[in-house]
Enzyme design. Structure first.
Site, PDB file in Angstrom:
ATOM      1  N   ASP A 134       0.662  -1.264  -0.033  1.00 44.50           N
ATOM      2  CA  ASP A 134      -0.058  -0.104   0.012  1.00 44.50           C
ATOM      3  C   ASP A 134       0.980   1.224  -0.153  1.00 44.50           C
ATOM      4  O   ASP A 134       0.855   2.161  -0.855  1.00 44.50           O
ATOM      5  CB  ASP A 134      -0.990  -0.123   1.319  1.00 44.50           C
ATOM      6  CG  ASP A 134      -1.914   1.368   1.319  1.00 44.50           C
ATOM      7  OD1 ASP A 134      -1.451   2.219   1.867  1.00 44.50           O
ATOM      8  OD2 ASP A 134      -2.882   1.178   0.948  1.00 44.50           O
ATOM      9  N   TRP A 164      -5.414   1.743  -0.261  1.00 40.17           N
ATOM     10  CA  TRP A 164      -5.215   0.769  -1.559  1.00 40.17           C
ATOM     11  C   TRP A 164      -5.391  -0.582  -1.236  1.00 40.17           C
ATOM     12  O   TRP A 164      -5.844  -1.263  -2.069  1.00 40.17           O
ATOM     13  CB  TRP A 164      -4.099   1.205  -2.330  1.00 40.17           C
ATOM     14  CG  TRP A 164      -3.833   2.546  -2.604  1.00 40.17           C
ATOM     15  CD1 TRP A 164      -2.859   3.396  -2.003  1.00 40.17           C
ATOM     16  CD2 TRP A 164      -4.608   3.657  -3.505  1.00 40.17           C
ATOM     17  NE1 TRP A 164      -3.047   4.832  -2.567  1.00 40.17           N
ATOM     18  CE2 TRP A 164      -4.198   4.705  -3.402  1.00 40.17           C
ATOM     19  CE3 TRP A 164      -5.731   3.026  -4.020  1.00 40.17           C
ATOM     20  CZ2 TRP A 164      -4.841   5.927  -4.094  1.00 40.17           C
ATOM     21  CZ3 TRP A 164      -6.589   3.974  -4.677  1.00 40.17           C
ATOM     22  CH2 TRP A 164      -5.947   5.403  -4.729  1.00 40.17           C
ATOM     23  N   ASP A 165      -4.826  -1.004   0.054  1.00 41.68           N
ATOM     24  CA  ASP A 165      -5.139  -2.600   0.449  1.00 41.68           C
ATOM     25  C   ASP A 165      -6.558  -2.729   0.210  1.00 41.68           C
ATOM     26  O   ASP A 165      -7.197  -3.718  -0.082  1.00 41.68           O
ATOM     27  CB  ASP A 165      -4.464  -2.796   1.741  1.00 41.68           C
ATOM     28  CG  ASP A 165      -2.860  -3.122   1.645  1.00 41.68           C
ATOM     29  OD1 ASP A 165      -2.686  -3.624   0.457  1.00 41.68           O
ATOM     30  OD2 ASP A 165      -2.310  -2.905   2.379  1.00 41.68           O
ATOM     31  N   LEU A 166      -7.374  -1.712   0.951  1.00 40.17           N
ATOM     32  CA  LEU A 166      -8.586  -2.106   1.349  1.00 40.17           C
ATOM     33  C   LEU A 166      -9.723  -2.089   0.152  1.00 40.17           C
ATOM     34  O   LEU A 166     -10.318  -2.843  -0.014  1.00 40.17           O
ATOM     35  CB  LEU A 166      -9.128  -1.052   2.396  1.00 40.17           C
ATOM     36  CG  LEU A 166      -8.722  -1.074   3.924  1.00 40.17           C
ATOM     37  CD1 LEU A 166      -8.822   0.195   4.548  1.00 40.17           C
ATOM     38  CD2 LEU A 166      -9.217  -2.287   4.607  1.00 40.17           C
ATOM     39  N   GLY A 169      -8.930  -5.077  -1.698  1.00 38.52           N
ATOM     40  CA  GLY A 169      -9.596  -6.151  -1.110  1.00 38.52           C
ATOM     41  C   GLY A 169     -11.208  -6.135  -1.604  1.00 38.52           C
ATOM     42  O   GLY A 169     -11.642  -7.292  -2.066  1.00 38.52           O
TER      43      GLY A 169
END
Lengths: 413, 413
Positions: A134, A164-166, A169
Site C-alpha cells: 500500500d 489501496w489495500d482495502l 480487497g
C-alpha cells in the site's frame, strides 16, 4: 454477519490486508471461508497492533469468523493438502483468494489441472508481479505530495489508512462474486488478477485526477485541510475543539450561512466580488481565504456543544475532529450502542468491540460477529469433513509434521 | 469493461462518489447501468476538477459507460418516470443504488409497493440519516490526528483521497451482488443501508485499531511517514528524489540489508541491543531511529536510478515519490502502456487516458472503457425501450417540461 452467501465456500491462502479483507467481506455475508497458513502463522501473524500478550489485533480483526487450517507448507505433503483444500469438489467451492506468487505450487494453471472451473482471485503489487505494498503504491500515484499544509510542496505526507489495500480487497470481492455468477452461466473458471498499483491508478482516473493533469499539464498542489473545488476546511471552536465543515451543495451552503448568521458579510463579499457563492461551488473554493476568515471568526465564538446544536438544527454538514479514544468515550453511536459492533472475546484472551459487516440488510437479521479462530483450530475438521481424511491418516500426518494437532487428539482411543 | 454481469440492470439515482462508484464497478463488469438526474444535472454535475470548457472530469470519470436519463424531478410526472425506471420489470432488473433521502418519493417502501422484489442499496452519511461526507467522517474516526509529522499531535491533517466514499461504494457493490444472489434463491428484495460512518468505524475495527485503543486505553500518536509496527519510511536519494522503503517480512528485510550492504552495521546494532531485526518486525519499529539513520546514510549515496537498479535486483519493496505528472511522464506502465487505460473522448470534448476495471479476468477479453454519457443522452431510448412510452407521448412529455429532448426529435415527421 448475514446469511446471504451461505452456499459459497472460499479458500484463502494469503496474508496482510487486501486478500484477507476480500474474504472477510464474503465471510460476513455468509460465505464459508477457510484460511490456511503455515504452522506457526504466516508473515502477518504478528503484525501490529498487538495485545498485551503479544497477539495481533490486526490478525484477529482481519480473520474473524474464518476457519483456520495450519499446514507445513515447506513439505510436499503440506502443499498437497493446501491444493486439495483449494480444489475440493462442490459446485459452490473452487474459489481461491490469494497473494501467493503467480508461479509455483499455487499457480492458477496448476490448480486448474485439478479443478478446471476454479476461480482464483490473486492480489499482486504490480501487474508484472513486482513487489509493492500500500505505502509504496501510494507514493507512486502522487497522493503524499497533495497531502498536508499548503506550501510544503516537497514534503510528502503518507496516509495512515491503507486505503489501496482495502480497495483492492473490496474490488477483489466484487470480482469474485461476478466470476461466480459468470461460472454459473458458462461453467468457466477464472484467474482474476488485482494489482494494487492498478487499483490506485484506476481510482485516480475515476476521480478525474488523471484527466486533470493530462489535460492541464499541471499537478494539483497541496491545499492543506481545504476540500478541493468547493467549501470545506477545519475550524477551531471557542473551547479549542476542531470541526470539519463542508458545503458541497447549495443546500449545505445555505444551512451554514443560516446557522452562523453570516448573511450580511457573505452578501457583502458576493457583491464585492460579483459572484454567487450559493450557486457556484467553485467560487467557494477560489475565494476560500476570504470565506474562511469569516467562518473562522464565527465558529470561534461558540463552544463545540453550542456549535453542534446550531449546526444540527440547521442541517449543516460537519464532523468533529477527535481521537479514537475520544470517539469511543464521547459518542455512543460510534461503537458502544452501534448495532454493527458486539463485544467478542478473541483468541488473544481480550474481549473488545468487534465490527460486523457495515451495511445492513432488511430481509436478514444481523447476527453477532464471530471471534477470530485460533491458528490451526479447524485443521482436523476441514481435513476430515472436506477432504475426508481418515482419523488414522490424521495422526500420521501429525507425526510426520505435516499438520499439528492438539496432543489429546493423537492419544490412542 | 468485461461482460460478466451482462444480464443485470441497475438504476442509479445518486450523486458524488460512493453510490456512482458502486454502479461504475458493476457497469465495468458488464451491468447495464441507467443513471437518472435532474434536467441540468445533479449537485455533482460541476464538481471539480473541471476541464477547459467547465465540464467536470470528476463526473465523467464516475459515470463513464452509464446511460444518462434527465428528468424534471420537481414535477410529479418526472418523479413517476423515475419510479417507473427503478421498478421496471425484468428478472435481472429491480436494482436501485441511491443516496436520496430515505423518506420521500424514492423510499424503499414506496418503491416496493410497485416492485416487491426490489433491491435498494442506499448510501447514507450516518445510520440515523444525519448528513455526513467523507471528510466529516474521516475526522470523526481519528485519522487526521494520526497523520503527519511526529509531535504535531494537535494539528489534524486531512486525507485527500476520499477513501471512505470509495470503500462505501465498493462495499455497496459487494452487497448488491450478494443481495441479487439471495433474491435468486428466495425471491426476496432487500433494503441495504450503507452508512459512510459505519464503513469507517468497521474498517478501523477490522484493522485492529479499535481493539488497540479499547484495550490499551491510549490513542496511537503520529509517527510521521513511518509505517506502524515494522520497518518503513521515506528516504532521500543523492539526487533529491525520495523513495518509500518497506520491510514487513523477513524476506523484505534481508533484501534491503543485502541491497545496501548493511550487514555489518545492522549486525552491530543487533548485538548492541540484543535483538534480531530479521525475525522481529516490531523491533524494527521500536528501534526505527537507529535503523533509519543507517538506512538514510546508505540511500543518500545513490541516485534514484542507481538505487532502483540495486533494489530491483535484490527484490527490495520500495516505491518512488512522484507527482501525477511525473508518473504520467516517467513511467509508461502507470498509464501510457497500461492495458487498463485507453484514450477516450468524452462529452467535455477532451480525449484523455480513461481507466477500465482495475482487475483482469482470464476467461474474458478486456474491452476498452466507454466514454461518459452526455447528460440526458439516453432519455429517449430508455423511455421508449424500457418503459415503452410511445413517441407521441415523448413529445408531449418534452412540451410539458418533464423531459428535454434534442429539438430534432420533436419535429413532426
Amino acid at each position: 454477519m448475514y446469511r446471504l452467501l451461505s452456499d459459497i465456500r472460499v479458500v484463502e491462502g494469503a496474508s496482510f490486508i487486501a486478500a484477507p479483507y476480500c474474504t472477510l467481506l464474503l465471510s460476513q455475508l455468509g460465505a464459508d471461508v477457510i484460511r490456511f497458513d503455515a504452522i506457526g502463522g504466516g508473515p502477518d501473524y504478528r503484525r501490529w497492533p498487538l495485545g498485551p500478550g503479544g497477539d495481533s489485533f490486526y490478525w484477529e480483526g482481519l480473520n474473524k469468523g474464518k476457519k483456520s487450517v495450519a499446514l507445513n507448507l515447506a513439505m510436499p505433503e503440506g502443499r498437497e493438502l493446501a491444493i486439495a483444500i483449494v480444489t475440493a469438489e462442490g459446485k459452490d467451492g473452487g474459489i481461491f483468494v490469494t497473494n501467493y506468487p503467480e508461479t509455483g505450487f499455487l499457480s492458477h494453471d496448476s490448480l486448474c489441472s485439478v479443478r478446471p472451473d476454479l476461480v482464483t482471485a490473486r492480489i499482486l503489487g504490480h501487474a508484472d508481479g513486482a513487489s509493492a505494498v500500500d505505502y509504496t503504491v501510494n507514493c507512486a500515484v502522487g497522493i503524499p505530495y497533495m497531502t498536508g499544509p499548503e506550501g510544503d510542496e516537497h514534503v510528502p505526507i503518507n496516509h495512515v489508512l491503507p486505503a489501496w489495500d482495502l480497495l483492492a480487497g473490496s474490488t477483489a470481492a466484487v470480482s469474485v462474486l461476478a466470476a461466480i455468477e459468470y461460472r454459473k452461466c458458462t461453467g468457466l473458471g477464472q484467474h482474476i488478477r488485482i494489482p494494487l498499483s492498478d487499483v490506485a491508478a484506476a481510482t485516480l482516473g475515476t476521480l478525474g485526477q488523471i484527466a486533470e493533469v493530462a489535460i492541464s499539464g499541471a499537478d494539483r498542489p497541496k491545499f492543506g485541510n481545504s476540500l478541493y473545488g468547493a467549501f470545506g476546511r477545519d475550524f477551531g471552536c471557542a473551547d479549542g475543539k476542531r470541526v470539519m465543515i463542508v458545503a458541497l451543495t447549495s443546500k449545505q451552503w445555505k444551512a451554514l450561512i443560516a446557522a452562523l448568521d453570516l448573511e450580511t458579510p457573505i452578501r457583502a463579499l458576493e457583491a464585492e466580488l460579483g459572484i454567487s457563492l450559493e450557486s457556484d461551488e467553485g467560487a467557494r473554493f477560489l475565494h476560500r481565504e476570504r470565506i474562511d476568515a469569516i467562518v473562522e471568526q464565527a465558529v470561534a465564538r461558540y463552544t463545540l456543544a453550542a456549535l453542534s446544536q446550531r449546526f444540527k438544527s440547521s442541517g449543516v454538514c460537519f464532523g468533529v475532529y477527535r481521537t479514537v479514544q475520544e470517539a469511543l468515550t464521547d459518542d455512543p453511536s460510534f461503537v458502544e450502542s452501534n448495532p454493527i459492533f458486539a463485544n467478542v472475546e478473541h483468541p488473544s484472551g481480550c474481549r473488545y468491540p468487534t465490527p460486523g459487516f457495515p451495511a445492513s440488510f432488511s430481509s436478514e437479521a444481523r447476527r453477532n460477529p464471530y471471534p477470530a479462530p485460533a491458528l490451526g483450530q479447524d485443521t482436523e475438521e476441514v481435513l476430515t469433513t472436506l477432504l475426508r481424511v481418515p482419523s488414522a491418516a490424521l495422526a500420521s500426518l501429525h507425526d510426520q509434521g505435516v499438520i499439528r494437532l492438539p496432543d489429546r487428539l493423537l492419544s490412542p482411543s
